[in-house]
Design a protein around this motif. Sequence first.
Motif, PDB file in Angstrom:
ATOM      1  N   THR A 169      -4.909  60.596  85.568  1.00  0.00           N
ATOM      2  CA  THR A 169      -3.729  61.436  85.694  1.00  0.00           C
ATOM      3  C   THR A 169      -2.669  60.657  86.462  1.00  0.00           C
ATOM      4  OG1 THR A 169      -4.621  62.466  87.699  1.00  0.00           O
ATOM      5  CG2 THR A 169      -5.029  63.586  85.616  1.00  0.00           C
ATOM      6  N   PRO A 170      -1.391  61.020  86.321  1.00  0.00           N
ATOM      7  CA  PRO A 170      -0.331  60.277  87.007  1.00  0.00           C
ATOM      8  C   PRO A 170      -0.544  60.203  88.511  1.00  0.00           C
ATOM      9  CG  PRO A 170       0.612  61.716  85.362  1.00  0.00           C
ATOM     10  CD  PRO A 170      -0.848  62.057  85.446  1.00  0.00           C
ATOM     11  N   GLY A 171      -0.412  59.003  89.056  1.00  0.00           N
ATOM     12  CA  GLY A 171      -0.562  58.800  90.482  1.00  0.00           C
ATOM     13  C   GLY A 171      -1.985  58.688  90.970  1.00  0.00           C
ATOM     14  N   ILE A 205     -24.590  54.373  65.898  1.00  0.00           N
ATOM     15  CA  ILE A 205     -24.556  52.938  65.664  1.00  0.00           C
ATOM     16  C   ILE A 205     -23.976  52.608  64.291  1.00  0.00           C
ATOM     17  CG2 ILE A 205     -25.971  50.869  65.407  1.00  0.00           C
ATOM     18  CD1 ILE A 205     -27.881  52.013  67.460  1.00  0.00           C
ATOM     19  N   ALA A 206     -24.391  53.354  63.285  1.00  0.00           N
ATOM     20  CA  ALA A 206     -23.948  53.081  61.924  1.00  0.00           C
ATOM     21  C   ALA A 206     -22.443  53.211  61.771  1.00  0.00           C
ATOM     22  CB  ALA A 206     -24.665  54.004  60.947  1.00  0.00           C
ATOM     23  N   LYS A 207     -21.833  54.092  62.552  1.00  0.00           N
ATOM     24  CA  LYS A 207     -20.397  54.343  62.450  1.00  0.00           C
ATOM     25  C   LYS A 207     -19.578  53.612  63.506  1.00  0.00           C
ATOM     26  CE  LYS A 207     -20.948  58.964  60.481  1.00  0.00           C
ATOM     27  NZ  LYS A 207     -20.642  60.412  60.663  1.00  0.00           N
ATOM     28  N   ASN A 208     -20.236  52.827  64.370  1.00  0.00           N
ATOM     29  CA  ASN A 208     -19.548  52.179  65.494  1.00  0.00           C
ATOM     30  C   ASN A 208     -18.693  53.180  66.255  1.00  0.00           C
ATOM     31  OD1 ASN A 208     -20.599  49.588  65.256  1.00  0.00           O
ATOM     32  ND2 ASN A 208     -18.949  48.869  63.932  1.00  0.00           N
ATOM     33  N   THR A 209     -19.294  54.312  66.563  1.00  0.00           N
ATOM     34  CA  THR A 209     -18.559  55.409  67.182  1.00  0.00           C
ATOM     35  C   THR A 209     -19.291  55.934  68.406  1.00  0.00           C
ATOM     36  OG1 THR A 209     -17.631  56.056  65.047  1.00  0.00           O
ATOM     37  CG2 THR A 209     -17.542  57.677  66.812  1.00  0.00           C
ATOM     38  N   MET A 210     -18.527  56.198  69.449  1.00  0.00           N
ATOM     39  CA  MET A 210     -19.031  56.811  70.663  1.00  0.00           C
ATOM     40  C   MET A 210     -18.379  58.173  70.820  1.00  0.00           C
ATOM     41  SD  MET A 210     -18.857  55.381  74.594  1.00  0.00           S
ATOM     42  CE  MET A 210     -17.060  55.298  74.603  1.00  0.00           C
ATOM     43  N   TYR A 211     -19.150  59.135  71.297  1.00  0.00           N
ATOM     44  CA  TYR A 211     -18.667  60.500  71.433  1.00  0.00           C
ATOM     45  C   TYR A 211     -18.754  60.970  72.879  1.00  0.00           C
ATOM     46  CZ  TYR A 211     -19.652  60.373  66.431  1.00  0.00           C
ATOM     47  OH  TYR A 211     -19.700  60.029  65.103  1.00  0.00           O
ATOM     48  N   LEU A 212     -17.914  61.913  73.204  1.00  0.00           N
ATOM     49  CA  LEU A 212     -18.012  62.627  74.468  1.00  0.00           C
ATOM     50  C   LEU A 212     -17.853  64.110  74.186  1.00  0.00           C
ATOM     51  CD1 LEU A 212     -18.313  62.259  77.578  1.00  0.00           C
ATOM     52  CD2 LEU A 212     -15.816  62.458  77.695  1.00  0.00           C
ATOM     53  N   GLN A 213     -18.951  64.836  74.293  1.00  0.00           N
ATOM     54  CA  GLN A 213     -18.917  66.282  74.156  1.00  0.00           C
ATOM     55  C   GLN A 213     -18.640  66.884  75.519  1.00  0.00           C
ATOM     56  OE1 GLN A 213     -19.224  68.336  71.376  1.00  0.00           O
ATOM     57  NE2 GLN A 213     -18.637  69.930  72.838  1.00  0.00           N
ATOM     58  N   MET A 214     -17.548  67.619  75.629  1.00  0.00           N
ATOM     59  CA  MET A 214     -17.124  68.200  76.893  1.00  0.00           C
ATOM     60  C   MET A 214     -17.192  69.715  76.797  1.00  0.00           C
ATOM     61  SD  MET A 214     -13.966  65.716  78.016  1.00  0.00           S
ATOM     62  CE  MET A 214     -12.861  66.326  76.739  1.00  0.00           C
ATOM     63  N   ASN A 215     -18.038  70.310  77.617  1.00  0.00           N
ATOM     64  CA  ASN A 215     -18.208  71.756  77.670  1.00  0.00           C
ATOM     65  C   ASN A 215     -17.796  72.292  79.034  1.00  0.00           C
ATOM     66  OD1 ASN A 215     -19.394  71.713  75.054  1.00  0.00           O
ATOM     67  ND2 ASN A 215     -21.413  71.304  75.940  1.00  0.00           N
ATOM     68  N   SER A 216     -17.607  73.592  79.093  1.00  0.00           N
ATOM     69  CA  SER A 216     -17.236  74.260  80.348  1.00  0.00           C
ATOM     70  C   SER A 216     -16.052  73.585  81.018  1.00  0.00           C
ATOM     71  CB  SER A 216     -18.440  74.294  81.296  1.00  0.00           C
ATOM     72  OG  SER A 216     -19.537  74.965  80.710  1.00  0.00           O
ATOM     73  N   LEU A 217     -15.033  73.315  80.252  1.00  0.00           N
ATOM     74  CA  LEU A 217     -13.886  72.569  80.756  1.00  0.00           C
ATOM     75  C   LEU A 217     -13.108  73.354  81.803  1.00  0.00           C
ATOM     76  CD1 LEU A 217     -12.765  70.946  77.428  1.00  0.00           C
ATOM     77  CD2 LEU A 217     -13.340  69.700  79.517  1.00  0.00           C
ATOM     78  N   LYS A 218     -12.590  72.620  82.781  1.00  0.00           N
ATOM     79  CA  LYS A 218     -11.825  73.168  83.880  1.00  0.00           C
ATOM     80  C   LYS A 218     -10.419  72.573  83.879  1.00  0.00           C
ATOM     81  CE  LYS A 218     -16.046  73.095  86.689  1.00  0.00           C
ATOM     82  NZ  LYS A 218     -16.667  72.558  87.942  1.00  0.00           N
ATOM     83  N   PRO A 219      -9.457  73.253  84.492  1.00  0.00           N
ATOM     84  CA  PRO A 219      -8.114  72.666  84.595  1.00  0.00           C
ATOM     85  C   PRO A 219      -8.119  71.284  85.243  1.00  0.00           C
ATOM     86  CG  PRO A 219      -8.031  74.973  85.166  1.00  0.00           C
ATOM     87  CD  PRO A 219      -9.499  74.630  84.997  1.00  0.00           C
ATOM     88  N   GLU A 220      -9.048  71.034  86.158  1.00  0.00           N
ATOM     89  CA  GLU A 220      -9.150  69.738  86.815  1.00  0.00           C
ATOM     90  C   GLU A 220      -9.538  68.612  85.856  1.00  0.00           C
ATOM     91  OE1 GLU A 220     -11.657  72.384  89.369  1.00  0.00           O
ATOM     92  OE2 GLU A 220     -10.144  72.917  87.866  1.00  0.00           O
ATOM     93  N   ASP A 221     -10.030  68.962  84.675  1.00  0.00           N
ATOM     94  CA  ASP A 221     -10.392  67.961  83.677  1.00  0.00           C
ATOM     95  C   ASP A 221      -9.185  67.450  82.904  1.00  0.00           C
ATOM     96  OD1 ASP A 221     -13.215  68.078  84.186  1.00  0.00           O
ATOM     97  OD2 ASP A 221     -13.294  69.947  83.031  1.00  0.00           O
ATOM     98  N   THR A 222      -8.036  68.061  83.107  1.00  0.00           N
ATOM     99  CA  THR A 222      -6.822  67.633  82.424  1.00  0.00           C
ATOM    100  C   THR A 222      -6.487  66.190  82.785  1.00  0.00           C
ATOM    101  OG1 THR A 222      -5.917  69.875  82.333  1.00  0.00           O
ATOM    102  CG2 THR A 222      -4.364  68.050  82.144  1.00  0.00           C
ATOM    103  N   ALA A 223      -6.370  65.344  81.771  1.00  0.00           N
ATOM    104  CA  ALA A 223      -6.115  63.924  81.977  1.00  0.00           C
ATOM    105  C   ALA A 223      -5.994  63.242  80.625  1.00  0.00           C
ATOM    106  CB  ALA A 223      -7.249  63.278  82.783  1.00  0.00           C
ATOM    107  N   VAL A 224      -5.586  61.987  80.666  1.00  0.00           N
ATOM    108  CA  VAL A 224      -5.698  61.127  79.497  1.00  0.00           C
ATOM    109  C   VAL A 224      -7.073  60.477  79.550  1.00  0.00           C
ATOM    110  CG1 VAL A 224      -4.809  59.126  78.267  1.00  0.00           C
ATOM    111  CG2 VAL A 224      -3.231  60.702  79.393  1.00  0.00           C
TER     112      VAL A 224
END
Length: 121
Positions: free
Chosen positions: A38-40, A72-91
């Motif tokens: 997040t900024p700063g 592996i086959a797709k050269n892809t990494m995932y991040l499943q994010m549950n129970s999100l909070k306002p504090e999770d706001t970010a790039v």
Amino acid sequence: QMQLVESGGGLVRPGGSLHLSCVGRTGMMYTMGWFRQTPGKEREFVAAIRWSSDSPFYGDPAKGRFTIARDIAKNTMYLQMNSLKPEDTAVYYCAGGTAENIRAPNEYNYWGQGTQVTVSS
């Protein structure tokens, strides 16, 4: 040079979920990770995985709520994010490299452009 492309960010209500993806256009590295910023603020470790061994690691904010995974086959990494909070706001950034210290951004060599996650009611 490695090319990483993130997707899946967006606007979600508190308590909701998002599923982020990171595609390695030229392959994946020994260590792949997710960071957020997040900024700063310093770039914060979220989660990482050893690509060949499928060993996950989580930062404190992610524990019990986020899950990192690979395809592996797709050269892809995932991040499943549950129970999100306002504090999770970010790039959220996808990163790759030969990092031994998986929590240190300076030890990653390649970064994606980031995807915005906004948690708000």
